[in-house]
Design a protein around this motif. Structure first.
Motif, mmCIF file in Angstrom:
data_model
loop_
_atom_site.group_PDB
_atom_site.id
_atom_site.type_symbol
_atom_site.label_atom_id
_atom_site.label_comp_id
_atom_site.label_asym_id
_atom_site.label_seq_id
_atom_site.Cartn_x
_atom_site.Cartn_y
_atom_site.Cartn_z
ATOM 1 N N TYR A 242 0.833 -1.203 0.000
ATOM 2 C CA TYR A 242 0.000 0.000 0.000
ATOM 3 C C TYR A 242 0.869 1.255 0.000
ATOM 4 O O TYR A 242 0.519 2.268 -0.583
ATOM 5 C CB TYR A 242 -0.911 0.002 1.239
ATOM 6 N N LEU A 243 1.996 1.193 0.714
ATOM 7 C CA LEU A 243 2.858 2.362 0.817
ATOM 8 C C LEU A 243 3.621 2.587 -0.490
ATOM 9 O O LEU A 243 4.060 1.630 -1.122
ATOM 10 C CB LEU A 243 3.863 2.182 1.949
ATOM 11 N N ASP A 244 3.768 3.847 -0.902
ATOM 12 C CA ASP A 244 4.591 4.152 -2.070
ATOM 13 C C ASP A 244 6.072 4.092 -1.702
ATOM 14 O O ASP A 244 6.897 3.620 -2.469
ATOM 15 C CB ASP A 244 4.284 5.560 -2.602
ATOM 16 N N ASN A 245 6.392 4.638 -0.520
ATOM 17 C CA ASN A 245 7.792 4.688 -0.099
ATOM 18 C C ASN A 245 7.929 4.329 1.377
ATOM 19 O O ASN A 245 7.030 4.574 2.168
ATOM 20 C CB ASN A 245 8.358 6.104 -0.275
ATOM 21 N N SER A 522 2.562 6.108 14.513
ATOM 22 C CA SER A 522 1.593 7.177 14.264
ATOM 23 C C SER A 522 0.214 6.570 14.013
ATOM 24 O O SER A 522 0.093 5.495 13.414
ATOM 25 C CB SER A 522 2.040 7.978 13.049
ATOM 26 N N LYS A 523 -0.826 7.276 14.459
ATOM 27 C CA LYS A 523 -2.177 6.732 14.261
ATOM 28 C C LYS A 523 -2.567 6.669 12.790
ATOM 29 O O LYS A 523 -3.530 6.020 12.429
ATOM 30 C CB LYS A 523 -3.191 7.580 15.035
ATOM 31 N N GLU A 524 -1.810 7.379 11.944
ATOM 32 C CA GLU A 524 -2.064 7.274 10.510
ATOM 33 C C GLU A 524 -1.760 5.875 9.980
ATOM 34 O O GLU A 524 -2.311 5.458 8.967
ATOM 35 C CB GLU A 524 -1.172 8.258 9.730
ATOM 36 N N VAL A 525 -0.844 5.171 10.669
ATOM 37 C CA VAL A 525 -0.397 3.888 10.143
ATOM 38 C C VAL A 525 -1.377 2.791 10.537
ATOM 39 O O VAL A 525 -1.730 2.642 11.706
ATOM 40 C CB VAL A 525 1.013 3.551 10.672
ATOM 41 N N GLN A 526 -1.836 2.028 9.565
ATOM 42 C CA GLN A 526 -2.770 0.938 9.816
ATOM 43 C C GLN A 526 -2.174 -0.360 9.286
ATOM 44 O O GLN A 526 -1.236 -0.344 8.496
ATOM 45 C CB GLN A 526 -4.106 1.219 9.111
ATOM 46 N N GLY A 527 -2.772 -1.446 9.714
ATOM 47 C CA GLY A 527 -2.388 -2.740 9.163
ATOM 48 C C GLY A 527 -1.107 -3.307 9.746
ATOM 49 O O GLY A 527 -0.513 -4.232 9.195
ATOM 50 N N PHE A 528 -0.685 -2.786 10.912
ATOM 51 C CA PHE A 528 0.576 -3.207 11.516
ATOM 52 C C PHE A 528 0.396 -4.510 12.291
ATOM 53 O O PHE A 528 -0.594 -4.679 12.996
ATOM 54 C CB PHE A 528 1.055 -2.090 12.453
ATOM 55 N N THR A 529 1.312 -5.440 12.110
ATOM 56 C CA THR A 529 1.330 -6.657 12.923
ATOM 57 C C THR A 529 2.610 -6.659 13.736
ATOM 58 O O THR A 529 3.695 -6.499 13.176
ATOM 59 C CB THR A 529 1.312 -7.917 12.032
ATOM 60 N N HIS A 530 2.492 -6.814 15.044
ATOM 61 C CA HIS A 530 3.678 -6.764 15.911
ATOM 62 C C HIS A 530 4.287 -8.158 16.046
ATOM 63 O O HIS A 530 3.663 -9.058 16.585
ATOM 64 C CB HIS A 530 3.290 -6.228 17.292
ATOM 65 N N HIS A 531 5.487 -8.295 15.530
ATOM 66 C CA HIS A 531 6.169 -9.581 15.560
ATOM 67 C C HIS A 531 7.174 -9.572 16.711
ATOM 68 O O HIS A 531 7.862 -8.568 16.915
ATOM 69 C CB HIS A 531 6.900 -9.774 14.219
ATOM 70 N N LEU A 544 -1.121 4.028 5.108
ATOM 71 C CA LEU A 544 -1.267 5.318 5.772
ATOM 72 C C LEU A 544 -2.683 5.845 5.558
ATOM 73 O O LEU A 544 -3.155 5.955 4.427
ATOM 74 C CB LEU A 544 -0.265 6.334 5.206
ATOM 75 N N ASN A 545 -3.357 6.166 6.658
ATOM 76 C CA ASN A 545 -4.702 6.708 6.609
ATOM 77 C C ASN A 545 -4.599 8.223 6.523
ATOM 78 O O ASN A 545 -4.468 8.902 7.524
ATOM 79 C CB ASN A 545 -5.445 6.281 7.879
#
Lengths: 546, 307
Positions: A242-245, A522-531, A544-545
């Motif tokens: 999803y992220l461009d960079n 940041s709350k903008e970041v979604q879809g994070f999985t904590h490994h 990024l939302n």
């Protein structure tokens, strides 16, 4: 009582300074069960494409080749640029990545066959085939190899491509741990086959300036001291990220990172425990925490006469209130450790000898071992004082403090400790072979997915391996050698459990704690999985939302 | 040169001279003291220094707590009746640590000063008195040492040698004597042409006796001033090195390494007392040394006249 006063005072401070009352405060140790957000989740829509995610880090990578790095900063980059046959998921199970499915294992456990996904492209457009896999793993078993990971592949005799998308690994003996070793990023054979294996580590054109893999992000640029930029791999086989960079921004220390996070200049950082109280107050940041696959310890040099007697080592552990350490300097974000295995591992054995905080017992054990109080209150035996140094690296605040705190705990039982700090490079040089010039050392082990204790505890790893404590135990050696021959996990867990119990009883280390790892996002970041082990895990799912 | 100008000035004011010198008989010391006391900032500095040095010397009796005693359950506690200036990140009493830390900081400052001034005075005296090749050689040595950026050389040396108190003091002393040497050399160049030196030579006094017994006492004024200012400088340098983690090692406290330990956004936010008090102590001490140094400079300079 004092603690409640302290907590309320700090609460008043926070309220007056920031006028926010989101729960927790500085004294919130119990919020860390599993992966949990400390702040409320915002309502989230569908994933969006686009955006540049900026990750703050204080360490710069060393080498961008997955076969050669030993530091986490390099691993973070190669985990994004390269993809391996298999990967470890957040529950520490093996999942296929470049491979299509779990391996087929022959009945004798000697032949492992992996089928590959078709149509996976390297960043330069070439297709990944079985030949690339064969090339990559041949580097490990080549006689000229300089890979620090080559020891993982001692049992590997041969890798061959059965067809374009099938690879067969042949082992000399059954190796239960082999499943976890095929996670190394696949290198492009067509770019590297002309480089002699001995020179591959120093091949800067690939390793530093233009690494080409099959991972979700392509390497763009690396400006030393400033940043490292990656861009989305449009052709990524699990789907375009999803992220461009993704940009790694280098900062001098964690204070600088916290300030960058506050101002919104970075989206992501690994948060040190000491700054959690501050980060919690940022409205635009979520804190994620999970038990890390590691333990922190005080290691003793068993070659020094002072530490020869296990009763002395047990007494030292009895004299240190590890629960207090966890509750105070770790602010509750850790669990007391008793053995060299993480509770996250399937081989975790809770039934090991435990040496709780007990000053009287410590004194008794020291007396049994023949140590008697001298004129200055420090214990003596045969004219020698029970006095030693505890070394730590000067950059690490928590480890430095543990040295100073231990000094006070051990003085209670008549042991003199001199805490010392050294710069990281000099520190490693001093504690590693061939120098081994230390009494005690504050360190941590980040553990591998496979719980085999061989690399750290086998006596043949003293001369030139990681067994810095010079720990020798025939039974542990035997289990370390034989456990990988057992393919049944339950049976193997029982074997390993015995080894962990022996090590826990002999206390070559004072095991301190299993720490939690905090990721500030940041709350903008979604879809994070904590490994629990891999910082850059499934980044192609992050978005990024905006 | 300084003296002759002063004489000129005095000659131009014959009235003032007559009234004062004929009216009362005063010792040089009493004039110096009177001039010093007229400088309010210098007096303030002297009082502050007396308090700071006194409390550092008496630290074992004044300190309410063991400076190294940790109470992990009472970390970063705010100032209270029990802990006057609060506690640090390991629950140690900041007030007690400041007192004991002051001992180390002042000790470094004074001992390094004595070392630097001794070397500087000797070199400067020899160069100024003998002149010629000796002068040329010694002054080129001074030029070489001065041409290194001081703080970087300090950091390099301390990083190469393992950090410890005695090495720190030695490095300070060996790098900081150059200013004093130039000062003393200048004084000697003028003084050695005076009549009393000629007289001493005539009666057959040895060179060493002339240098240290005759000329040096007359050149001590500027040296005392430089020495006073140097103490402040050394305290600051020690703090800077300790702040960078290259100075005095834990658990020994100094004002500089107390500042290092408070380097954390969270501590700045929740425990203002931790970085503030060591910082204030460094500020006050160095400021006081500078005030006293300024006051001494005026008091010892014959051109500055009592108001």
């Amino acid at each position: 009582m004092k603690k409640t006063i302290f907590a309320s005072i700090s609460m008043i401070f926070m309220l007056s300074l920031f006028l926010v009352a989101c729960g927790g405060g500085t004294d919130a140790p119990d919020q860390t069960g599993g992966d949990q957000d400390t702040a409320e989740q915002q309502p989230v829509g569908d994933p969006q494409y686009g955006g540049n995610m900026i990750l703050g880090t204080s360490g710069e990578p060393v080498i961008l080749n997955p076969l050669y790095h030993t530091d986490s900063a390099s691993a973070d980059i190669t985990d994004l640029v390269f993809a391996g046959l298999m990967q470890t998921n957040e529950n520490l199970e093996m999942e296929p990545l470049v491979a299509k499915t779990q391996p087929e294992i022959s009945e004798d456990g000697l032949e492992w066959t992996y089928e590959l996904n078709e149509g996976i492209l390297f960043h330069d457009g070439a297709e990944l085939t079985a030949e690339d896999v064969v090339f990559t793993y041949n580097v490990f078993i080549h006689e000229d190899t300089t890979s620090p990971r080559a020891g993982d592949f001692r049992s590997l005799v041969n890798v061959e491509a059965l067809d374009e998308y099938t690879v067969k690994f042949t082992l000399a003996e059954p190796d239960a741990a082999f499943a976890t070793r095929v996670t190394y990023g696949i290198l492009p054979k067509h770019l590297l086959e002309d480089i002699p294996v001995a020179d591959l580590e120093d091949y800067r054109e690939f390793n530093m300036q233009n690494p080409i893999g099959t991972g979700p992000f392509k390497f763009v640029s690396w400006t030393s001291g400033q940043n490292l930029v990656l861009e989305a791999n449009e052709e990524y086989f699990e789907g375009r990220p999803y992220l461009d960079n993704v940009t790694f921004r280098f900062a001098s220390d964690s204070n600088a990172l916290v300030l960058l996070l506050e101002t919104g200049d970075i989206h992501h950082m690994i948060a040190p425990t000491s700054e959690i109280g501050t980060i919690e107050l940022y409205d635009h940041v979520n804190l994620h925490s999970t038990l890390a696959l590691r333990y922190d310890y005080l290691g003793w040099n068993l070659d020094r006469p002072l530490f020869e007697d296990k009763r002395v080592r047990q007494a030292i552990t009895h004299a240190i209130d590890r629960q207090e350490l966890v509750e105070t300097i770790m602010e509750g974000n850790a669990e007391v450790a008793h053995a060299p295995v993480s509770p996250l591992s399937w081989a975790y054995n809770d039934d090991v000898p435990k040496f709780e905080y007990d000053v009287e017992k410590a004194k008794q054990l020291l007396a049994d071992a023949g140590w008697e109080p001298g004129s200055d209150g420090i214990l003596e035996k045969d004219g020698e004082r029970l006095s030693f140094t505890i070394l730590s690296n000067s950059g690490n605040v928590t480890r430095r403090d543990i040295g100073i705190i231990t000094q006070q705990y051990l003085r209670e039982v008549g042991i003199e400790v001199k805490p010392e700090q050294m710069e990281w490079g000099a520190f490693l040089d001093q504690i590693n072979p061939p120098n081994f010039d230390f009494d005690g050392v504050v360190m941590a082990w980040g553990l591998a997915t496979d719980p085999n204790p061989r690399a750290i505890w086998h006596s043949d790893q003293i001369e030139n391996g990681l067994n810095r404590s010079a720990y020798r135990n025939d039974e542990v050696d035997r289990i370390a050698d034989e456990n990988t021959l057992v393919m049944d996990q339950a049976e193997r867990a029982a074997m390993l459990g015995d080894a962990f119990a022996i090590i826990a009883e002999e206390q070559p280390y004072t095991f301190l704690y299993y720490p939690y790892q905090f990721v500030a996002l940041s709350k903008e970041v979604q879809g994070f999985t904590h490994h629990p082990r891999i910082d850059m895990y499934k980044v192609h799912e992050w978005w990024l939302n905006q | 040169m300084g003296k002759s100008e002063a004489q000129l000035q005095n000659n131009q004011n014959p009235k003032l001279n007559d009234v004062q010198s004929l009216g009362e008989k005063r010792s040089l010391l009493s004039i110096i003291v009177a001039k010093f006391l007229q400088n309010k900032l210098a007096v303030f500095g002297l009082i502050m220094l007396a308090i700071i040095v006194g409390s550092a010397l008496l630290a074992p009796w004044i300190a309410p707590h063991d400076p190294d005693f940790q109470n992990l359950r009472n970390r970063l506690a705010a100032p209270s009746a029990e802990f006057l200036l609060g506690t640090d990140h390991l629950g140690r009493d900041i007030f007690s640590r400041l007192l004991f830390g002051g001992r180390v900081s002042l000790f470094v400052g004074f001992v390094a000063m004595v070392g630097a001034v001794t070397i500087g005075t000797t070199v400067g005296a020899l160069a100024g008195y003998f002149g010629g090749l000796v002068d040329a050689f010694l002054m080129r040595l001074v030029d070489i040492i001065i041409s290194f950026p001081n703080i970087f050389l300090l950091i390099t040396l301390v990083a190469v040698l393992e950090p410890s108190l005695d090495k720190l003091i030695m490095v300070f002393a060996f790098l900081s004597w150059t200013g004093t040497a130039r000062l003393v050399r200048g004084e000697f160049l003028t003084l050695k042409k005076r009549e009393f030196v000629l007289a001493a030579r005539t009666i057959g006094m040895s060179n060493m006796k002339i240098i240290f017994g005759q000329i040096l006492p007359s050149a001590m004024g500027p040296v005392i001033v430089a020495a006073t200012l140097a103490v402040g400088g050394f305290i600051l340098a020690e703090s800077a090195l300790s702040f960078l983690g290259l100075g005095v090692q834990p658990p020994t406290s100094t004002w500089g390494n107390m500042l290092t330990y408070s380097q954390s956004v969270t501590i700045f936010r929740t425990a203002w007392w931790y970085p503030t008090f060591p910082g204030v102590m460094i500020l006050l001490t160095v400021l006081s040394f500078n005030f006293v140094g300024d006051g001494l400079r005026d008091a010892l300079d014959p051109r500055v006249i009592e108001k």
